[in-house]
Design an enzyme around this catalytic site. Sequence first.
Site, PDB file in Angstrom:
ATOM      1  N   HIS A 168      14.194 -25.417  -5.455  1.00  0.00           N
ATOM      2  CA  HIS A 168      15.430 -25.167  -6.198  1.00  0.00           C
ATOM      3  C   HIS A 168      16.385 -24.238  -5.456  1.00  0.00           C
ATOM      4  CE1 HIS A 168      14.356 -21.025  -7.599  1.00  0.00           C
ATOM      5  NE2 HIS A 168      13.119 -21.489  -7.584  1.00  0.00           N
ATOM      6  N   CYS A 172       7.576 -21.024  -6.874  1.00  0.00           N
ATOM      7  CA  CYS A 172       8.423 -22.155  -6.506  1.00  0.00           C
ATOM      8  C   CYS A 172       9.113 -21.892  -5.170  1.00  0.00           C
ATOM      9  CB  CYS A 172       9.454 -22.415  -7.599  1.00  0.00           C
ATOM     10  SG  CYS A 172       8.743 -23.138  -9.096  1.00  0.00           S
TER      11      CYS A 172
END
Length: 533
Positions: free
Chosen positions: A425, A444
């Site tokens: 992301h 992440c």
Amino acid sequence: MTIIKRLTFSAFLAFLILPLFAANPASAQSLAFKQAVAEASASDRDIAAFYKENGFQPIWTSASRADRLRRQALLDALSNASAHGLPVASYRADEISGLMRSARSDRQLGALEVTLSRIFLDYARDIQTGILVPSRVDDGLVREVPLRPRKATLAAFSKSSAKGFLNALPPKSAEYARLMKEKMRFERIVGRGGWGAEVVATSLKPGESNNSVLQLRNRLIAMGYLDRTPTSTYDNAIISAVKAFQVDHGLNDDGVVGPRTMEEINTSAATRLSQIVVAMERERWINMPLGKRHIWVNLTDFHARIVDDGKVTFQTRSVVGANDPERRTPEFSDVMDHMVINPTWNVPRSIATKEYLPLLKENPFAVSNLDIINVRGQIVSRAEMDFSGYDETNFPYDLKEPPSRGNALGLVKFMFPNRYNIYLHDTPAKSLFGREKRAFSHGCIRLKDPFDFAYTLLAKQERNPEGFFQSTLATRKETVVSLREPVQVHLVYRTAFTKAKGNIQFRGDVYGRDGKIWRALNNAGVVLTAQRG
């Protein structure tokens, strides 16, 4: 030279035992032989099933030319196992040789038949998909190794060219081949005594002139980064050599030997060799088609890459999980099938209860960028809330951050749905990409150039990928964009890796995983070898 001698010996041994088996060609199919095979294989379901299905016929111990070639091919392969960083002693080559020479009765031949099949399968699994079970080494190694069925492997081998089958077992990737070459090169370096004396200093700067600079000069020459020179001063030639070294080790290439650079320069050739052996084991774990187009994220290198037909077509810096038991990024492969533009951040419960709940207890209006959602999906008014009675076990709310430029996920996320809730992301925290070591996230993968990453992915399905992305972004509405051709994603961890051109690359063991793997390999019987000359 050593390998050549071993190959010659194994060929000789195969010839030596041939008369033994030829003396009684029918014995291998006798009742005693079959009973011995059944008894010896009883504890191994796959081997037992194979021999039951083939009528207890030998594939190793008869006098046939096919069996002789199988024996010879196996012995040749085992003699070369160390070239692959395998646990040579575990294959019991000397013991096998003794059994081959001493086998006389049908029962002895039957037991030997099963022993050879078992050792063949052990070797085949080790060289094809790795020696270790990743998850037993570290709980972050959640990769599913593409193990081949043992009975099918034995059956295919029995119907194939023995030498060709064994030669086809190791990974056929260019990376594995280059790692093997580097392993041999570093074995020669270790055999010569390494790179000489370590540099006795914590740091060195351009312009300095002392004994430590001489040690640095000599070590850089030994490593191949500097041509021979009589200089005793940290001059421009040494600066250039240090910069080249820093690039190959993932360091900021400022030409100054600070503590991190000094640590890498003083790392021994034997340690580098162990990293290469670990990288070969890791390459075996991923011995499968990676995808014509795939995404390759090397956690230790802090980069994400898009690879098309074996060539990197896009790369960007990344931030990975912090070195904390609950935040380290796991290693696995999956398939990316969509991206979300203007994403909502659904705060993971662990973050909501451990990081944000304490803040809400102090001030119910804290973290005002987040919406508090009840079980009916409604936004709760903070003015009416008292959080003091909640803890990690009974907190009944979800926290969500609506789409915005300040959203923790930035303006786009790339999804490959998985049980670990890991994805790639954007991020508003751009300053972290300037750091040398970028392990800061909750697990992440944050991307420095997420828009360009999106354009590259969308180019396969949109005539104007940038225009499509920007017009969707301009709506400020959360939008799911499916990838018409899903892309394989591989989250890997390589502290040693090669390039098609240029020097081998080394990186830091950010989570300590490769250290664990090397210790496990060593415990399994893998040893470092040195070559002289």
